[in-house]
Design an enzyme around this catalytic site. Structure first.
Site, PDB file in Angstrom:
ATOM      1  N   ASP A   1       0.843  -1.192   0.000  1.00 24.96           N
ATOM      2  CA  ASP A   1       0.000   0.000   0.000  1.00 24.96           C
ATOM      3  C   ASP A   1       0.882   1.246   0.000  1.00 24.96           C
ATOM      4  OD1 ASP A   1      -1.770   2.046   0.326  1.00 24.96           O
ATOM      5  OD2 ASP A   1      -2.775   1.220   2.090  1.00 24.96           O
TER       6      ASP A   1
ATOM      7  N   HIS B   1       0.627   8.308   3.293  1.00 20.79           N
ATOM      8  CA  HIS B   1       1.386   7.742   4.402  1.00 20.79           C
ATOM      9  C   HIS B   1       2.886   8.038   4.319  1.00 20.79           C
ATOM     10  CE1 HIS B   1      -2.313   5.662   5.309  1.00 20.79           C
ATOM     11  NE2 HIS B   1      -2.323   5.116   4.119  1.00 20.79           N
TER      12      HIS B   1
ATOM     13  N   ILE C   1       0.143   9.943   7.990  1.00 18.58           N
ATOM     14  CA  ILE C   1      -0.451   9.100   9.018  1.00 18.58           C
ATOM     15  C   ILE C   1      -0.074   7.641   8.800  1.00 18.58           C
ATOM     16  CG2 ILE C   1      -2.383  10.674   9.377  1.00 18.58           C
ATOM     17  CD1 ILE C   1      -4.115   8.779   7.682  1.00 18.58           C
TER      18      ILE C   1
ATOM     19  N   GLY D   1      -4.047   2.484   8.360  1.00 19.25           N
ATOM     20  CA  GLY D   1      -4.996   1.864   9.273  1.00 19.25           C
ATOM     21  C   GLY D   1      -4.737   0.379   9.422  1.00 19.25           C
TER      22      GLY D   1
END
Length: 278
Positions: free
Chosen positions: A181, A186, A201, A204
């Protein structure tokens, strides 16, 4: 822009074969922080055990988004509900079968949720099922929710039985993205700021994996075969380098959990559920 429900629900995602090596399963465990507590069962090839949420990293495929009008830059993970029928071998090959099984509509100009189901089969036997909720900013207003909707789990209305802190690393998102990913949200500060975050961030799915590893070590004696289901909603971002504070409630079927940031006191995971076999 509102999602196109007919287009998404009619989408045929080709099944595919994915090979993985022990390098992949070891990297996954390392990207969650395994090994730093001197527990080498997940990070060394001798009698290696695989963190069961590893299966989610095999399912990653965003190639269907652009052809269906879904803007990847507006997509964040809303939650995961994973079912485990058998432990993963440290290396192997799986067949992936995936489809869009439901859409949630939060209203015009608001968010939408895409519910994607993916099964992994090994030698014709299903070993893993993922129900992945994808949160699409601005995708609502397409006429109402259709199809299957995510199951909502709530933590008990009482004080937790245990709390536990887990630190994350400042470079953790850069490590986790090597599993597939590579959403720039990110990694690139300018992309994160454009999306409304002060800096990149953590994925998740990485936060979710940290929770899975923590439950596995604390409540399953590190045995992946004891974990039959693991689910949680993503209720807020975690910045790499922050500390997760977990709250755990013991249930007859396993564990309920939630997590927040120690530094900001804001929720990160809620509605957590872990079904554990004796």
């Amino acid at each position: 822009m509102a999602l196109d429900p007919e287009r998404l629900l009619a989408l045929e995602i080709p099944s595919r074969q994915v090979d993985y090596s022990d390098r992949d399963t070891l990297l996954y465990a390392l990207s969650l922080g395994a090994g730093f507590d001197k527990d080498l069962r997940f990070v060394h090839e001798d009698e290696q055990r695989v963190v069961p949420s590893f299966g989610q990293s095999l399912t990653f495929d965003d190639s269907w988004m652009d052809p269906t009008g879904v803007d990847l830059a507006k997509v964040v993970h809303g939650g995961l509900d994973l079912r485990f029928d058998a432990p993963f071998t440290p290396a192997g090959s799986v067949e992936l079968r995936s489809s869009i099984v439901g859409l949630g509509d939060k209203g015009e100009g608001k968010a939408a949720i895409i519910l994607q189901e993916t099964e992994l089969l090994q030698e014709g036997r299903r070993i893993f099922t993922s129900l992945s909720s994808l949160f699409v900013r601005g995708g609502g207003g397409f006429g109402g929710s259709v199809g299957q909707q995510p199951e909502m789990n709530a933590s008990p209305d009482r004080e937790p039985d245990e709390t536990f802190e887990v630190s994350t690393r400042a470079d953790q998102a850069l490590l986790f993205r090597l599993l597939g990913d590579r959403n720039p949200l990110h990694a690139l500060p300018e992309v994160a700021r454009a999306a409304g975050f002060e800096r990149p961030i953590l994925h998740g799915a990485c936060t979710f994996g940290i929770a899975c590893l923590t439950v596995l070590q604390r409540y399953c004696d590190g045995d992946p075969a004891r974990l039959s289901r693991f689910a949680a909603r993503f209720s807020g971002p975690l910045y790499p380098g922050e500390t997760l504070v977990f709250s755990f409630w013991k249930l007859d079927t396993g564990i309920s959990f939630s997590a927040k940031t120690k530094e900001r006191g804001l929720p990160v995971l809620d509605g957590g559920r872990a079904d554990i076999q004796a």
